[in-house]
Scaffold this motif. Structure first.
Motif, PDB file in Angstrom:
ATOM      1  N   ASP A  50       1.211  22.950   4.465  1.00 53.29           N
ATOM      2  CA  ASP A  50       2.235  22.571   3.042  1.00 53.29           C
ATOM      3  C   ASP A  50       0.926  21.302   2.977  1.00 53.29           C
ATOM      4  O   ASP A  50       1.569  20.323   3.146  1.00 53.29           O
ATOM      5  CB  ASP A  50       3.197  22.665   2.746  1.00 53.29           C
ATOM      6  CG  ASP A  50       3.501  22.411   1.408  1.00 53.29           C
ATOM      7  OD1 ASP A  50       2.034  22.129   0.704  1.00 53.29           O
ATOM      8  OD2 ASP A  50       5.044  22.819   1.338  1.00 53.29           O
ATOM      9  N   THR A  51      -0.153  20.854   2.023  1.00 50.29           N
ATOM     10  CA  THR A  51      -0.877  20.111   1.834  1.00 50.29           C
ATOM     11  C   THR A  51       0.553  18.503   1.727  1.00 50.29           C
ATOM     12  O   THR A  51       0.078  17.599   1.989  1.00 50.29           O
ATOM     13  CB  THR A  51      -1.204  20.478   1.008  1.00 50.29           C
ATOM     14  OG1 THR A  51      -0.394  21.067  -0.573  1.00 50.29           O
ATOM     15  CG2 THR A  51      -2.921  20.952   1.113  1.00 50.29           C
ATOM     16  N   ASN A  52       1.682  18.886   1.164  1.00 42.00           N
ATOM     17  CA  ASN A  52       2.270  17.469   0.904  1.00 42.00           C
ATOM     18  C   ASN A  52       3.375  17.195   1.668  1.00 42.00           C
ATOM     19  O   ASN A  52       3.861  16.259   1.733  1.00 42.00           O
ATOM     20  CB  ASN A  52       3.526  18.637  -0.122  1.00 42.00           C
ATOM     21  CG  ASN A  52       4.620  17.878  -0.695  1.00 42.00           C
ATOM     22  OD1 ASN A  52       3.769  16.641  -1.600  1.00 42.00           O
ATOM     23  ND2 ASN A  52       5.981  18.041  -1.700  1.00 42.00           N
ATOM     24  N   ARG A  53       3.116  17.596   3.187  1.00 36.20           N
ATOM     25  CA  ARG A  53       4.039  17.639   4.145  1.00 36.20           C
ATOM     26  C   ARG A  53       3.520  17.621   5.147  1.00 36.20           C
ATOM     27  O   ARG A  53       3.169  16.842   6.423  1.00 36.20           O
ATOM     28  CB  ARG A  53       5.178  18.442   4.710  1.00 36.20           C
ATOM     29  CG  ARG A  53       5.608  18.996   3.496  1.00 36.20           C
ATOM     30  CD  ARG A  53       7.093  20.156   3.440  1.00 36.20           C
ATOM     31  NE  ARG A  53       7.680  20.126   2.933  1.00 36.20           N
ATOM     32  CZ  ARG A  53       9.081  20.802   2.880  1.00 36.20           C
ATOM     33  NH1 ARG A  53       9.323  21.326   3.952  1.00 36.20           N
ATOM     34  NH2 ARG A  53      10.240  20.831   2.057  1.00 36.20           N
ATOM     35  N   GLU A  90      -5.747  17.019   1.468  1.00 34.78           N
ATOM     36  CA  GLU A  90      -5.774  16.969   0.609  1.00 34.78           C
ATOM     37  C   GLU A  90      -4.600  16.931  -0.468  1.00 34.78           C
ATOM     38  O   GLU A  90      -4.498  18.720  -0.891  1.00 34.78           O
ATOM     39  CB  GLU A  90      -7.121  16.208  -0.634  1.00 34.78           C
ATOM     40  CG  GLU A  90      -7.200  15.438  -1.414  1.00 34.78           C
ATOM     41  CD  GLU A  90      -8.279  15.018  -2.218  1.00 34.78           C
ATOM     42  OE1 GLU A  90      -8.032  15.214  -3.585  1.00 34.78           O
ATOM     43  OE2 GLU A  90      -9.234  15.455  -1.507  1.00 34.78           O
ATOM     44  N   ASN A  91      -4.010  16.244  -1.356  1.00 39.96           N
ATOM     45  CA  ASN A  91      -2.591  16.744  -2.090  1.00 39.96           C
ATOM     46  C   ASN A  91      -3.487  16.333  -3.520  1.00 39.96           C
ATOM     47  O   ASN A  91      -3.934  15.059  -3.900  1.00 39.96           O
ATOM     48  CB  ASN A  91      -1.708  16.212  -1.850  1.00 39.96           C
ATOM     49  CG  ASN A  91      -0.318  17.485  -1.746  1.00 39.96           C
ATOM     50  OD1 ASN A  91      -0.676  18.280  -2.644  1.00 39.96           O
ATOM     51  ND2 ASN A  91       1.434  16.649  -1.796  1.00 39.96           N
ATOM     52  N   GLY A  92      -2.763  16.640  -4.150  1.00 38.12           N
ATOM     53  CA  GLY A  92      -2.522  16.678  -6.130  1.00 38.12           C
ATOM     54  C   GLY A  92      -3.094  17.681  -6.317  1.00 38.12           C
ATOM     55  O   GLY A  92      -3.162  18.826  -5.923  1.00 38.12           O
ATOM     56  N   ALA A  95      -5.662  20.293  -4.727  1.00 34.72           N
ATOM     57  CA  ALA A  95      -5.133  20.341  -2.794  1.00 34.72           C
ATOM     58  C   ALA A  95      -5.922  20.729  -2.315  1.00 34.72           C
ATOM     59  O   ALA A  95      -6.677  21.815  -2.576  1.00 34.72           O
ATOM     60  CB  ALA A  95      -3.735  20.960  -2.639  1.00 34.72           C
ATOM     61  N   ASP A 188       2.383  22.067  -9.590  1.00 32.83           N
ATOM     62  CA  ASP A 188       1.850  23.384  -8.998  1.00 32.83           C
ATOM     63  C   ASP A 188       0.625  22.347  -8.442  1.00 32.83           C
ATOM     64  O   ASP A 188      -0.278  22.728  -8.694  1.00 32.83           O
ATOM     65  CB  ASP A 188       1.240  24.136  -9.524  1.00 32.83           C
ATOM     66  CG  ASP A 188       1.661  25.129 -10.170  1.00 32.83           C
ATOM     67  OD1 ASP A 188       1.718  25.669 -10.954  1.00 32.83           O
ATOM     68  OD2 ASP A 188       2.963  25.340  -9.724  1.00 32.83           O
ATOM     69  N   ARG A 189       0.920  21.573  -7.795  1.00 34.87           N
ATOM     70  CA  ARG A 189      -0.075  20.609  -7.179  1.00 34.87           C
ATOM     71  C   ARG A 189      -0.641  20.253  -5.638  1.00 34.87           C
ATOM     72  O   ARG A 189      -1.665  20.421  -4.944  1.00 34.87           O
ATOM     73  CB  ARG A 189       0.551  18.840  -7.147  1.00 34.87           C
ATOM     74  CG  ARG A 189       0.899  18.776  -8.493  1.00 34.87           C
ATOM     75  CD  ARG A 189       1.116  17.394  -8.978  1.00 34.87           C
ATOM     76  NE  ARG A 189       1.837  16.333  -7.607  1.00 34.87           N
ATOM     77  CZ  ARG A 189       1.309  14.664  -7.234  1.00 34.87           C
ATOM     78  NH1 ARG A 189       1.352  14.008  -8.338  1.00 34.87           N
ATOM     79  NH2 ARG A 189       1.066  13.992  -6.657  1.00 34.87           N
ATOM     80  N   ASN A 190       0.319  21.012  -4.581  1.00 30.12           N
ATOM     81  CA  ASN A 190      -0.219  21.555  -3.252  1.00 30.12           C
ATOM     82  C   ASN A 190      -0.480  22.704  -3.453  1.00 30.12           C
ATOM     83  O   ASN A 190       0.319  23.724  -3.344  1.00 30.12           O
ATOM     84  CB  ASN A 190       2.113  21.336  -2.628  1.00 30.12           C
ATOM     85  CG  ASN A 190       2.583  22.475  -3.134  1.00 30.12           C
ATOM     86  OD1 ASN A 190       2.657  22.611  -4.240  1.00 30.12           O
ATOM     87  ND2 ASN A 190       3.242  22.819  -1.557  1.00 30.12           N
ATOM     88  N   ARG A 192       0.273  25.941  -0.194  1.00 28.39           N
ATOM     89  CA  ARG A 192       0.373  26.580   0.754  1.00 28.39           C
ATOM     90  C   ARG A 192      -0.335  27.397   1.261  1.00 28.39           C
ATOM     91  O   ARG A 192      -0.045  28.359   1.303  1.00 28.39           O
ATOM     92  CB  ARG A 192       1.370  26.711   0.219  1.00 28.39           C
ATOM     93  CG  ARG A 192       3.216  26.730   1.125  1.00 28.39           C
ATOM     94  CD  ARG A 192       5.117  26.866   0.620  1.00 28.39           C
ATOM     95  NE  ARG A 192       4.518  27.643   0.032  1.00 28.39           N
ATOM     96  CZ  ARG A 192       5.055  27.336  -1.486  1.00 28.39           C
ATOM     97  NH1 ARG A 192       4.778  26.367  -1.734  1.00 28.39           N
ATOM     98  NH2 ARG A 192       5.201  28.632  -2.332  1.00 28.39           N
TER      99      ARG A 192
END
Length: 212
Positions: A50-53, A90-92, A95, A188-190, A192
């Motif tokens: 998961d790009t968020n983590r 890269e997230n955002g 992603a 809806d930014r990441n 996964r």
């Protein structure tokens, strides 16, 4: 003058010979117990990515989803483990994720694995990887944006009607639509990839399989 012509002739001869040399090398026999460069195969993730983590350098595991076989019949059986790491993340709003592979398990130990992700079958929310194997999330399409805005408008209209009748409903619908669009924009930014996600991978270097 003769020397110059001779050099030009030699140069032209070398240029003409290059395609033939390339063709011969591409048709060269594969060494025993070797899976050739360019072979594609499937593996399944054993970890959730998961790009968020995630952070660069994070290690992950996968397993072969099919036998990986050499032309002479030598193979790495389905279910063997693969180790890799996250090269870039890269997230955002754009992603993306770049995965590198380190080694693969065989019947006789671990060997280095140099390969690139070429696809994520079944994941419609992911763009086809580029030449470097970078995985990127697809942006939200216009239909989903309209649906989110419409849902927000409905909620806003109900709230506005309670507060101020018909005019309040109209104002609330406008605010709700904006809120729906903004919530979709930020939620809806990441990117996964769940455990069990299938990756299509291409060998970038011949894989020598230990056989004893």
């Amino acid at each position: 003058m003769i020397t110059l012509l001779s050099r030009l002739w030699c140069f032209a001869f070398l240029l003409a010979a290059l395609p033939l040399a390339a063709e011969e090398s591409s048709n060269a026999p594969v060494p025993p117990h070797t899976i050739p460069e360019g072979t594609t195969f499937l593996m399944r993730l054993e970890d959730r990515l998961d790009t968020n983590r995630l952070q660069q350098g994070k290690r992950f595991k996968a397993k072969l989803a099919e036998d990986l076989a050499a032309p002479d019949g030598t193979l790495i059986p389905r279910g063997k483990k693969v180790k890799g790491h996250v090269s870039a993340v890269e997230n955002g709003f754009h992603a993306r994720l770049l995965l590198s592979f380190d080694e693969i398990e065989t019947n006789h130990g671990w060997v280095p694995l140099i390969a690139t992700v070429t696809g994520v079958p079944g994941e419609h929310g992911v763009k086809p990887p580029d030449e470097e194997g970078e995985i990127e999330r697809r942006g939200m399409n216009k239909r989903h944006e309209v649906e989110r805005a419409g849902a927000g408008a409905g909620v806003g209209a109900i709230g506005g009607a309670v507060a101020g009748g018909g005019r309040g409903a109209a104002i609330g619908a406008g605010i709700g639509a904006a809120a729906g669009a903004v919530s979709g924009f930020f939620m809806d930014r990441n990117l996964r990839l769940d455990k069990g996600t299938t990756l299509e991978v291409r060998l970038d270097h011949p894989l020598q399989v230990p056989w004893r």
